[in-house]
Design an enzyme around this catalytic site. Structure first.
Site, short mmCIF file in Angstrom:
data_model
loop_
_atom_site.label_atom_id
_atom_site.label_comp_id
_atom_site.label_asym_id
_atom_site.label_seq_id
_atom_site.Cartn_x
_atom_site.Cartn_y
_atom_site.Cartn_z
N HIS A 194 111.01 148.59 66.56
CA HIS A 194 110.10 148.91 65.46
C HIS A 194 108.71 149.31 65.94
CE1 HIS A 194 108.00 145.02 65.96
NE2 HIS A 194 109.20 144.57 66.27
N ASP A 195 108.14 150.30 65.26
CA ASP A 195 106.75 150.73 65.45
C ASP A 195 106.49 151.39 66.80
OD1 ASP A 195 105.54 149.59 62.89
OD2 ASP A 195 106.41 147.79 63.78
N GLY A 247 109.08 146.30 70.52
CA GLY A 247 108.25 146.81 69.43
C GLY A 247 106.88 147.28 69.88
#
Length: 205
Positions: free
Chosen positions: A58-59, A76
């Site tokens: 994520h991200d 992440g």
């Protein structure tokens, strides 16, 4: 699996996305998780190649023309600059930064930031010179490559600490986009940049 729920316990179902640019190739068993409230999205640039079993958490933000070889694992919030190449089974923990036009050897644990235009490898991860071959292939002139070499000579080979080296580079070396990119990347590093290989570090580990 593209756009799966983030593997982040803070995620509470917010509406987030994965953005993938044009002409990017994603091979079998790659996983790309969507963003969280941090950036609201995970981004893969255009013309990238993500080989089998790579994971982008994520991200993460990947620039254009990035290559992740087989089983590269990005936790992440990792940022990867354009034209970076990361070798097979390398891994980067959360919030790592890997600069543009870098080459990171396979099986490397990327626990420090990797500045632009360099090669990195070994355990612990260490500076392995300027990625001059990669720069030549991408059309950089010999003059520009030599300017980048001189910047890194001052950062890594003159016995200066990082702040002293950056001050010297800004004050004494000719300004160019590549110099400024390196200086800004290093100054903005929160976890510190990789160092020159030191056998003593290996012996202690």
């Amino acid at each position: 699996v593209l756009g799966a729920i983030p593997q982040d316990l803070k995620f509470i179902g917010e509406k987030t996305t994965v953005e993938i640019g044009d002409n990017t190739t994603i091979r079998e068993c790659v996983t790309i998780n969507r963003g969280t409230q941090d950036k609201w999205k995970t981004v893969i640039g255009s013309n990238c190649l993500l080989m089998a079993y790579a994971h982008v958490a994520h991200d993460c933000i990947l620039g254009d023309n990035v290559i992740l070889a087989n089983s590269v694992q990005l936790a992440g919030h990792v940022e990867v600059g354009e034209y970076a190449i990361i070798g097979g089974m390398a891994g980067a923990p959360q919030f790592s930064r890997i600069g543009a036009h870098t080459y990171v050897a396979g099986h490397t644990v990327i626990n420090k930031d990797v500045p632009p235009f360099i090669k990195a490898g070994r355990t612990p991860i260490s500076y392995a010179g300027v990625n001059s071959v990669g720069m030549q292939r991408r059309g950089f002139s010999s003059e520009t490559i030599n300017q980048v070499l001189e910047v890194y000579r001052n950062i890594y080979n003159k016995g200066l600490n990082t702040s002293q080296a950056l001050d010297f580079v800004e004050q004494q070396l000719p300004a160019c986009d590549e110099r400024d990119l390196i200086v800004s990347f290093v100054r903005e590093s929160k976890r510190g940049i990789i160092k020159v290989f030191n056998k003593a570090d290996l012996d202690e580990s």
